[in-house]
Write a protein that holds these residues in place. Structure first.
Motif, PDB file in Angstrom:
ATOM      1  N   ILE A 114       0.841  -1.198   0.000  1.00  0.00           N
ATOM      2  CA  ILE A 114       0.000   0.000   0.000  1.00  0.00           C
ATOM      3  C   ILE A 114       0.881   1.255   0.000  1.00  0.00           C
ATOM      4  O   ILE A 114       0.609   2.222  -0.726  1.00  0.00           O
ATOM      5  N   ALA A 115       1.945   1.230   0.813  1.00  0.00           N
ATOM      6  CA  ALA A 115       2.865   2.375   0.831  1.00  0.00           C
ATOM      7  C   ALA A 115       3.520   2.561  -0.536  1.00  0.00           C
ATOM      8  O   ALA A 115       3.670   3.699  -1.020  1.00  0.00           O
ATOM      9  N   ALA A 116       3.892   1.448  -1.188  1.00  0.00           N
ATOM     10  CA  ALA A 116       4.492   1.538  -2.519  1.00  0.00           C
ATOM     11  C   ALA A 116       3.496   2.100  -3.532  1.00  0.00           C
ATOM     12  O   ALA A 116       3.868   2.868  -4.431  1.00  0.00           O
ATOM     13  N   ALA A 117       2.213   1.730  -3.385  1.00  0.00           N
ATOM     14  CA  ALA A 117       1.188   2.251  -4.289  1.00  0.00           C
ATOM     15  C   ALA A 117       1.035   3.767  -4.119  1.00  0.00           C
ATOM     16  O   ALA A 117       0.899   4.503  -5.108  1.00  0.00           O
ATOM     17  N   TRP A 118       1.067   4.250  -2.863  1.00  0.00           N
ATOM     18  CA  TRP A 118       0.995   5.696  -2.639  1.00  0.00           C
ATOM     19  C   TRP A 118       2.224   6.391  -3.209  1.00  0.00           C
ATOM     20  O   TRP A 118       2.119   7.495  -3.760  1.00  0.00           O
ATOM     21  N   ALA A 119       3.395   5.751  -3.083  1.00  0.00           N
ATOM     22  CA  ALA A 119       4.606   6.332  -3.667  1.00  0.00           C
ATOM     23  C   ALA A 119       4.484   6.414  -5.188  1.00  0.00           C
ATOM     24  O   ALA A 119       4.875   7.409  -5.808  1.00  0.00           O
ATOM     25  N   ALA A 120       3.923   5.359  -5.794  1.00  0.00           N
ATOM     26  CA  ALA A 120       3.730   5.361  -7.245  1.00  0.00           C
ATOM     27  C   ALA A 120       2.735   6.435  -7.664  1.00  0.00           C
ATOM     28  O   ALA A 120       2.905   7.104  -8.690  1.00  0.00           O
ATOM     29  N   LEU A 121       1.681   6.633  -6.847  1.00  0.00           N
ATOM     30  CA  LEU A 121       0.693   7.674  -7.146  1.00  0.00           C
ATOM     31  C   LEU A 121       1.341   9.053  -7.083  1.00  0.00           C
ATOM     32  O   LEU A 121       1.096   9.913  -7.943  1.00  0.00           O
ATOM     33  N   ALA A 230      -0.627  11.157   2.000  1.00  0.00           N
ATOM     34  CA  ALA A 230      -0.854   9.776   2.429  1.00  0.00           C
ATOM     35  C   ALA A 230       0.429   8.950   2.541  1.00  0.00           C
ATOM     36  O   ALA A 230       0.476   8.008   3.346  1.00  0.00           O
ATOM     37  N   LEU A 231       1.440   9.277   1.751  1.00  0.00           N
ATOM     38  CA  LEU A 231       2.645   8.433   1.734  1.00  0.00           C
ATOM     39  C   LEU A 231       3.326   8.327   3.099  1.00  0.00           C
ATOM     40  O   LEU A 231       3.661   7.211   3.526  1.00  0.00           O
ATOM     41  N   PRO A 232       3.561   9.424   3.837  1.00  0.00           N
ATOM     42  CA  PRO A 232       4.192   9.256   5.161  1.00  0.00           C
ATOM     43  C   PRO A 232       3.364   8.399   6.113  1.00  0.00           C
ATOM     44  O   PRO A 232       3.913   7.603   6.881  1.00  0.00           O
ATOM     45  N   VAL A 233       2.028   8.553   6.060  1.00  0.00           N
ATOM     46  CA  VAL A 233       1.164   7.748   6.931  1.00  0.00           C
ATOM     47  C   VAL A 233       1.263   6.275   6.565  1.00  0.00           C
ATOM     48  O   VAL A 233       1.412   5.399   7.435  1.00  0.00           O
ATOM     49  N   ALA A 234       1.177   5.980   5.256  1.00  0.00           N
ATOM     50  CA  ALA A 234       1.237   4.585   4.816  1.00  0.00           C
ATOM     51  C   ALA A 234       2.602   3.966   5.108  1.00  0.00           C
ATOM     52  O   ALA A 234       2.691   2.796   5.523  1.00  0.00           O
ATOM     53  N   ALA A 235       3.668   4.738   4.912  1.00  0.00           N
ATOM     54  CA  ALA A 235       5.011   4.210   5.186  1.00  0.00           C
ATOM     55  C   ALA A 235       5.196   3.939   6.677  1.00  0.00           C
ATOM     56  O   ALA A 235       5.803   2.925   7.068  1.00  0.00           O
ATOM     57  N   THR A 236       4.653   4.812   7.530  1.00  0.00           N
ATOM     58  CA  THR A 236       4.734   4.591   8.980  1.00  0.00           C
ATOM     59  C   THR A 236       3.977   3.335   9.385  1.00  0.00           C
ATOM     60  O   THR A 236       4.454   2.537  10.194  1.00  0.00           O
TER      61      THR A 236
END
Length: 340
Positions: A114-121, A230-236
């Motif tokens: 999910i974190a990778a998907a947000w990074a891709a977005l 969203a990326l920092p939240v998902a990565a955390t």
């Protein structure tokens, strides 16, 4: 309480540093990939310094956030501050605990995905904005220029302002709407210099207005802003699940009786009583997972310190076992009274 405030402070610093890195990283990438962008004296060096400093601060913040766990683990290598010994059975027959440990790893993998998907977005949004700007810059450099006239001005309450322009094109004059992004106030009848693609006269801009593809720019901005938030939240969250999966793999599970009673307006403390009579109070970690309604039931506890997990067995309203991330409010207390 002081330690908790300190941890909250470092969490805020880490998130803020990560957001600064993402913001300036996106801006620097945009500048480097835009053909006609001209860096001011010292601008690139300043941006490199900000990127390096924010990344270093975020990494140091992560290091500081992990420090309490490292100290706890070093002080209690047998996990006795949070879990009783492994002596005896722990209800392994009721739930396949080995499978649940593996499932926890899959949860961590899913969170990383999910974190990778947000990074891709985030990257896709940046690429879309850059592509639209590059297309506008290429048109400005290679297009045919002509004198146009503003026929109408549109300034809706919602959406971007635009102007309707008539301009000469091969064989016939054309009328097109051009988005306004420069902030200039146009008036009907005002002359403008139009630049169009001779192979596609409808692909048009002015020397002042880029008139980027509205779909590409719109989706690019939405993706960029959404990913930025969203990326920092998902990565955390992904990091938290990875650490919990590692902790449970090291400690295994202990059966206990748990009571989760949500007080008004905030998440519950979970009171745990192990079979040997000891007990511990756990606090619910921020998560989309929910311990459910107030209950007193059997469950399993695994992990250590801030990396604890409660495993709820299947129930009448849940088809399978369920993991819930928790944090130890304090060390395990002995004894309470044996649970039979």
């Amino acid at each position: 309480m002081t330690g908790e405030r300190r941890r909250t402070g470092w969490c805020v610093v880490t998130v803020a540093a990560t957001l600064v890195f993402l913001f300036f990283g996106a801006g620097t990438a945009y500048s480097l990939l835009t053909p006609d962008y001209d860096f001011a004296d010292g601008e690139l060096l300043a941006e490199a310094g900000i990127l390096t400093g924010s990344l270093a601060l975020a990494a140091f913040g992560v290091h500081r956030l992990h420090a309490p766990d490292r100290r706890l683990l070093a002080a209690v290598p047998d996990f006795g501050a949070w879990l009783p010994s492994r002596d005896g059975t722990h209800g392994e027959g009721r739930v396949d605990l080995g499978a649940q440990t593996a499932r926890l790893r899959r949860t961590a993998l899913r969170a990383a995905g999910i974190a990778a998907a947000w990074a891709a977005l985030f990257a896709a949004g940046l690429a879309g904005v850059i592509a639209a700007d590059r297309a506008a810059a290429d048109l400005l450099a290679t297009g045919v220029r002509g004198e146009g006239t503003v026929l109408d001005v549109f300034d809706p309450g919602r959406g971007s302002p635009s102007i309707r322009v008539r301009y000469p094109a091969p064989e016939v004059s054309r009328i097109e709407d051009i988005a306004v992004g420069s902030g200039h106030e146009y008036h009907v009848g005002e002359p403008v210099t139009v630049v169009y693609d001779p192979a596609d006269p409808g692909h048009v801009r002015t020397t002042a207005e880029a008139n980027g593809n509205p779909v590409l720019v719109g989706f690019g901005v939405v993706f960029l802003v959404t990913g930025f938030v969203a990326l920092p939240v998902a990565a955390t969250a992904a990091l938290g699940w990875w650490r919990r999966a590692r902790a449970v793999a090291a400690t295994g599970w202990r059966i206990a009786t748990v009571t989760a009673v949500p007080p008004g307006g905030r998440r519950a403390d979970i009171e745990v009583r192990y079979r040997d009579g000891s007990g511990i109070v756990l606090r619910c970690a921020p998560s989309l997972h929910d311990p459910g309604n107030p209950v007193r039931r059997r469950a399993w506890i695994g992990g250590w310190g801030r990396q604890l997990v409660v495993l709820f067995p299947p129930g009448p309203h849940q088809p399978g076992p369920r993991h819930f991330p928790v944090i130890a409010a304090g060390p395990r207390v002995q004894p309470i009274s044996p649970v039979r």
